[in-house]
Design an enzyme around this catalytic site. Structure first.
Site: not given
Ligand code: MSP
Length: 523
Positions: A20, A23, A128, A131, A145, A148, A299, A302
């Site tokens: 998304h 990411h 959780c 997380c 949480c 979540h 925020k 997905k």
């Molecule tokens: N898999 C773990 C990270 C492990 S690193 C050794 C994870 N994955 S995640 O898919 O949930 O998130 C990946 C990254 O995207 C994280 O740094 C998270 O903060 C970032 N973001 C997820 N949603 C976001 C926004 N809405 N805005 C900006 N960044 C966001 O956490």
């Protein structure tokens, strides 16, 4: 001087759904930094990847009636295609299911065990799955949480392997005090310091295969897999060649810069450095935590409906061009803070800055230079005093902003060149100068100055707008102007790099009008 190594990583994304815009935001910002350091002449290694183990992925696979391996294999291409659509210049895409990663996790865990930082204990408490984290009652206000709310925490009672995190409270506090650059921005550093000052408890780092089977088996503990965060964090070492290419590891690892979201600082700024200390390895240099990308204060994730720009980041890049989205994300969101992405605001910025600001400037400047001089004018050799000063200041300001992770300020500093050029065209009215033979020499100097300023602005903006600045540089100085990007910033941003006398051709609009883009989309 030989190039300085610079290693940059991002969080690896969970593959329990498609990528998304949150990411993508993180990856764009890291790509801008990677490209900036290449422009400085550094020896850059840029790592992206996917976090594929754990209960969250296991459950998502179950829901689809697939094995976890088939499930992640089916989703990873969507991440890679999306990142490619945004022109992300990564050197390796790591998957935590890669065999070298499994080997590096085992090697690190065995080092930590050999150094005496693992103990057997039983875990009784909450987990959780959203997380992928062990939680205390304090973390679950009202029993759920906050991140979540729709996912009830699970109660666990397992005999597990624990990591002696509590042993690292003092060493971490000392390291942070001695290295202010270790955690950035400073407001995130303060949060981590508060956490450390409250005291650390040992953490469970194994999961019984009765409750999770999708993970890396622990070599010395049957029927256990390693806790997914322990596994995931080690990707940063694997990505340098830890355990497989010692020279590459030694070159890059001590220069590591981690780019992550603000929600995962505890893992990256407490647990991860403690793991490294426990294994006797050097710490990374910097961890920078960015804020959220929001949609009207929320925020999104997905769960945003299909078809929304949030859920379809690749489509956004196809419709508007990756560079335009990269520009918006970098310049409109203060790096470190939360920021809004709405299509309405994006389109306003596209029109005002990209189409009318930079695009028009290129087409007007080339149009006038061609009409009055048949190409890049031969100038007197004296740099336009105002424009050359603005370019030198913009170069210095962009450099310091990039060094301090103020990406938004870096773009604004470089953009000043474009704004001043547009203002100067209005103020000096070159079309009037062209009518006076006596002003021909001044006009040549002025128009050369505008073209040269545009070249320097393109150089400074190339990390943000890699494709459009290439078009711009090609239009102004051909392939040679593009090739100069590899010569190091000091040389390429010095005034006078554009050779006079070269015939110019008016290029296609750099940023087509939005109604035209939409027409192409609909056709
Ligand atoms: N898999 C773990 C990270 C492990 S690193 C050794 C994870 N994955 S995640 O898919 O949930 O998130 C990946 C990254 O995207 C994280 O740094 C998270 O903060 C970032 N973001 C997820 N949603 C976001 C926004 N809405 N805005 C900006 N960044 C966001 O956490």
């Amino acid at each position: 001087m030989s190039p300085q190594p610079f290693y940059i990583t991002t969080a690896i994304d969970y593959v329990n759904g498609r990528p998304h815009l949150g990411h993508v935001y993180e990856k764009i910002s890291a790509d801008v930094l990677a490209r900036w350091h290449r422009l400085l002449g550094d020896d850059v290694r840029f790592l992206l990847g996917t976090d594929e183990h754990g209960i969250k992925v296991e459950r998502a696979a179950e829901e689809q009636g697939m094995t976890p391996q088939d499930y992640v294999d089916s989703l990873v291409p969507a991440f890679q295609e999306c990142f490619d659509a945004y022109d992300l210049s990564y050197d390796r895409f790591i998957r935590t299911t890669d065999s070298d990663h499994k080997a590096s996790v085992t090697a690190l865990l065995e080092k930590i065990r050999d150094n005496g930082y693992l103990v057997e204990a039983s875990y009784t408490g909450w987990y959780c799955e959203g997380c992928e984290a062990f939680k205390t009652d304090k973390d679950l206000p009202g029993g759920s949480c906050p991140e979540h709310p729709g996912r009830a925490p699970k109660w666990l009672e397992e005999d597990n392997l624990f990591f002696k995190l509590s042993a690292f409270e003092k060493p971490l506090l000392e390291h942070i005090a001695a290295h202010p650059e270790f955690i950035q921005p400073d407001y995130r550093r303060n949060e981590v310091l508060a956490l450390l000052n409250r005291g650390l408890e040992d953490i469970s780092i194994s999961r019984s295969t009765e409750s999770v089977s999708w993970g890396i088996p622990i070599s010395f503990r049957p029927d256990s897999v390693i806790y997914v965060w322990f596994d995931a964090l080690i990707n940063y070492l694997t990505g340098t060649g830890f355990g497989t290419d010692e020279a590459q590891y030694a070159n890059y690892w001590p220069t590591a810069h981690h780019i992550i979201g603000k929600d995962i600082t505890r893992f990256h700024c407490v647990i991860w450095p403690a793991m490294l200390l426990a294994a006797g390895l050097p710490l990374y240099r910097t961890c920078f935590a960015h804020g959220w990308v929001l949609d009207k204060g929320k925020k999104l994730s997905k769960s945003a409906g299909g078809g929304s720009p949030w859920a379809e980041p690749q489509q956004l890049a196809v419709t508007y061009g990756a560079d335009a989205i990269r520009y918006f994300m970098t310049s409109e969101i203060t790096y470190g803070r939360d920021g809004e992405f709405t299509l309405q605001r994006f389109e306003e910025v596209y029109n005002a800055h990209l189409a009318n600001g930079m695009g028009n400037l290129l087409s007007r400047a080339i149009g006038m230079a061609t009409k009055y001089f048949g190409g890049v004018p031969a100038h007197s050799g004296t740099p336009d005093p105002l424009l050359s000063k603005v370019c030198a200041e913009a170069t210095a300001d962009t450099r310091s902003a990039m060094t301090e992770f103020r990406l938004h300020d870096a773009v604004h500093a470089a953009w000043k060149i474009i704004s001043v050029c547009n203002e100067q065209i209005q103020a000096r009215e070159p079309w009037k100068m062209a009518k006076e033979e006596s002003q021909k020499a001044d006009l040549a100097d002025f128009l050369y100055g505008i073209l040269e300023s545009l070249r320097i602005a393109s150089v400074l903006l190339s990390p943000v707008l890699p494709s459009k600045t290439r078009t711009c540089l090609e239009a102004l100085g051909g392939e040679e102007a593009v090739a100069c990007l590899g010569n190091g910033l000091d040389s390429v941003a010095a005034w006078g790099g554009l050779p006079p006398g070269r015939p110019l051709e008016r290029p296609e609009p750099l940023f087509p009008r939005l109604d035209q883009l939409r027409k192409v989309e609909e056709a």
